[in-house]
Design an enzyme around this catalytic site. Structure first.
Site, PDB file in Angstrom:
ATOM      1  N   THR A  34      -9.991   3.706  11.095  1.00  0.00           N
ATOM      2  CA  THR A  34      -9.816   2.781  12.227  1.00  0.00           C
ATOM      3  C   THR A  34      -9.153   3.466  13.424  1.00  0.00           C
ATOM      4  OG1 THR A  34      -7.902   1.988  10.991  1.00  0.00           O
ATOM      5  CG2 THR A  34      -9.836   0.592  10.997  1.00  0.00           C
ATOM      6  N   LYS A  93       0.858  -1.189   0.000  1.00  0.00           N
ATOM      7  CA  LYS A  93       0.000   0.000   0.000  1.00  0.00           C
ATOM      8  C   LYS A  93       0.893   1.237   0.000  1.00  0.00           C
ATOM      9  CE  LYS A  93      -2.222   1.670   3.770  1.00  0.00           C
ATOM     10  NZ  LYS A  93      -2.023   3.122   3.769  1.00  0.00           N
ATOM     11  N   ASP A 110     -13.499  15.222  -2.073  1.00  0.00           N
ATOM     12  CA  ASP A 110     -13.638  16.596  -2.571  1.00  0.00           C
ATOM     13  C   ASP A 110     -14.956  16.641  -3.340  1.00  0.00           C
ATOM     14  OD1 ASP A 110     -13.085  19.234  -3.574  1.00  0.00           O
ATOM     15  OD2 ASP A 110     -10.954  18.819  -3.447  1.00  0.00           O
ATOM     16  N   LYS A 163      -7.227   8.233  -0.431  1.00  0.00           N
ATOM     17  CA  LYS A 163      -8.473   8.631   0.259  1.00  0.00           C
ATOM     18  C   LYS A 163      -9.037   9.948  -0.253  1.00  0.00           C
ATOM     19  CE  LYS A 163      -7.219   6.466   4.682  1.00  0.00           C
ATOM     20  NZ  LYS A 163      -5.775   6.257   4.572  1.00  0.00           N
ATOM     21  N   ARG A 214       2.623  -0.891  10.910  1.00  0.00           N
ATOM     22  CA  ARG A 214       3.680  -0.949  11.920  1.00  0.00           C
ATOM     23  C   ARG A 214       3.995  -2.323  12.483  1.00  0.00           C
ATOM     24  NH1 ARG A 214       1.109   4.348  14.559  1.00  0.00           N
ATOM     25  NH2 ARG A 214      -0.639   3.408  13.439  1.00  0.00           N
ATOM     26  N   ASP A 267      -3.442   4.380  -1.656  1.00  0.00           N
ATOM     27  CA  ASP A 267      -4.357   4.805  -0.583  1.00  0.00           C
ATOM     28  C   ASP A 267      -4.290   6.321  -0.406  1.00  0.00           C
ATOM     29  OD1 ASP A 267      -5.867   4.902   1.793  1.00  0.00           O
ATOM     30  OD2 ASP A 267      -4.164   4.307   3.044  1.00  0.00           O
TER      31      ASP A 267
HETATM   32  O1  C5P Z   1       0.723   1.025  11.083  1.00  0.00           O
HETATM   33  P1  C5P Z   1      -0.701   0.628  10.896  1.00  0.00           P
HETATM   34  O2  C5P Z   1      -0.896  -0.884  10.770  1.00  0.00           O
HETATM   35  O3  C5P Z   1      -1.633   1.230  11.917  1.00  0.00           O
HETATM   36  O4  C5P Z   1      -1.078   1.230   9.470  1.00  0.00           O
HETATM   37  C1  C5P Z   1      -2.382   1.203   8.957  1.00  0.00           C
HETATM   38  C2  C5P Z   1      -2.399   1.832   7.607  1.00  0.00           C
HETATM   39  O5  C5P Z   1      -3.725   1.806   7.087  1.00  0.00           O
HETATM   40  C3  C5P Z   1      -1.968   3.302   7.576  1.00  0.00           C
HETATM   41  O6  C5P Z   1      -1.244   3.477   6.373  1.00  0.00           O
HETATM   42  C4  C5P Z   1      -3.266   4.073   7.504  1.00  0.00           C
HETATM   43  O7  C5P Z   1      -3.137   5.268   6.758  1.00  0.00           O
HETATM   44  C5  C5P Z   1      -4.186   3.115   6.788  1.00  0.00           C
HETATM   45  N1  C5P Z   1      -5.611   3.229   7.071  1.00  0.00           N
HETATM   46  C6  C5P Z   1      -6.148   3.108   8.342  1.00  0.00           C
HETATM   47  N2  C5P Z   1      -7.496   3.226   8.550  1.00  0.00           N
HETATM   48  C7  C5P Z   1      -8.311   3.439   7.515  1.00  0.00           C
HETATM   49  C8  C5P Z   1      -7.783   3.560   6.219  1.00  0.00           C
HETATM   50  C9  C5P Z   1      -6.415   3.434   6.034  1.00  0.00           C
HETATM   51  O8  C5P Z   1      -5.409   2.879   9.283  1.00  0.00           O
HETATM   52  N3  C5P Z   1      -9.626   3.482   7.694  1.00  0.00           N
END
Ligand code: C5P
Length: 232
Positions: A119, A32, A64, A61, A211, A59
């Site tokens: 999330t 991603k 607009d 998002k 992460r 990604d």
């Molecule tokens: O590090 P982590 O596992 O929290 O990363 C989650 C990834 O998913 C990040 O790149 C974040 O921008 C993305 N994301 C998210 N929640 C969403 C959409 C995308 O955490 N609803």
């Protein structure tokens, strides 16, 4: 639709991304590209990763007015990405414009999914900051309903909401789920989280893991663990 683990390459340069991916040897995980990396490197990073053999979820998002999003998607459609997204909060009309803009001249297009509630947003934050006073699961499914009506392929939500989405919108409607942590890892800013094993039980189609893999001592081993737990 094949289930998969998507690694969130939240890095600030192409070099850092390539050094990270070299740790995976011959493997070509689904990756991603988010705002950070795309703003740093632009379309070139997409080309580079596709040439290397990775599937790419871009990604960005988008959120607009419909005309702006439709035109932006037309530009993004020139990139060979496999999946991209918009915020469902932009309305059904915006999602329809996004989908239309994304269709390439040959009729093909990447998957288009809609972010429901991030999330990182808790029920309490949604109520207090966004002034939505309904249960999270209900909000996510209602946004999903709108996305489905607009012709999109699925939603981004927490694995915790995947059963409600599939129950109301069908097994074929994709749930792409961030908010995933290997047991014992820190939640960080995420609020609605599960393990890959639990995401599998809940019926997620794709888990997005940042992460827990990127900050692991051994990212390739952490990725294998995610695959093992999520796909078996
Ligand atoms: O590090 P982590 O596992 O929290 O990363 C989650 C990834 O998913 C990040 O790149 C974040 O921008 C993305 N994301 C998210 N929640 C969403 C959409 C995308 O955490 N609803």
């Amino acid at each position: 639709m094949g289930k998969d683990v998507i690694i969130a390459c939240d890095f600030s340069s192409g070099q850092e991304t390539m050094e990270f991916l070299e740790q995976f040897g011959e493997k070509r995980p689904y990756v991603k590209i988010g705002m950070e990396l795309f703003y740093a490197e632009g379309p070139a990073i997409v080309r580079q990763l596709k040439e290397r053999g990775h599937k790419v979820f871009l990604d960005l998002k988008l959120h607009d007015i419909p005309n702006t999003v439709g035109r932006a998607m037309k530009v993004l459609s020139r990139m060979d990405v496999d999946m991209c997204n918009v915020h469902a909060a932009g309305t059904k009309k915006m999602m329809e414009a996004a989908l239309k803009g994304l269709i390439r001249e040959d009729g093909s297009r990447p998957l288009l999914i809609a972010v429901t509630q991030l999330t990182s947003t808790s029920q309490e934050q949604m109520e207090q900051d966004i002034l939505i006073g309904r249960p999270m699961e209900e909000v996510v499914a209602a946004y999903g309903q709108r996305a489905k009506e607009a012709g999109l392929d699925g939603v981004v939500c927490s694995p915790l909401e995947a059963p409600a989405v599939h129950g109301q919108l069908g097994a074929e409607f994709l749930t792409v789920t961030p908010g995933v942590r290997l047991a014992g890892d820190a939640a960080g800013d995420q609020q609605r989280i599960t393990t890959p094993a639990r995401a599998r039980e809940l019926g997620s189609d794709y888990i997005v893991v940042g992460r827990s893999i990127t900050a692991a001592d051994d990212p390739a081993a952490a990725y294998d663990r995610c695959l093992q737990e999520f796909i078996g």
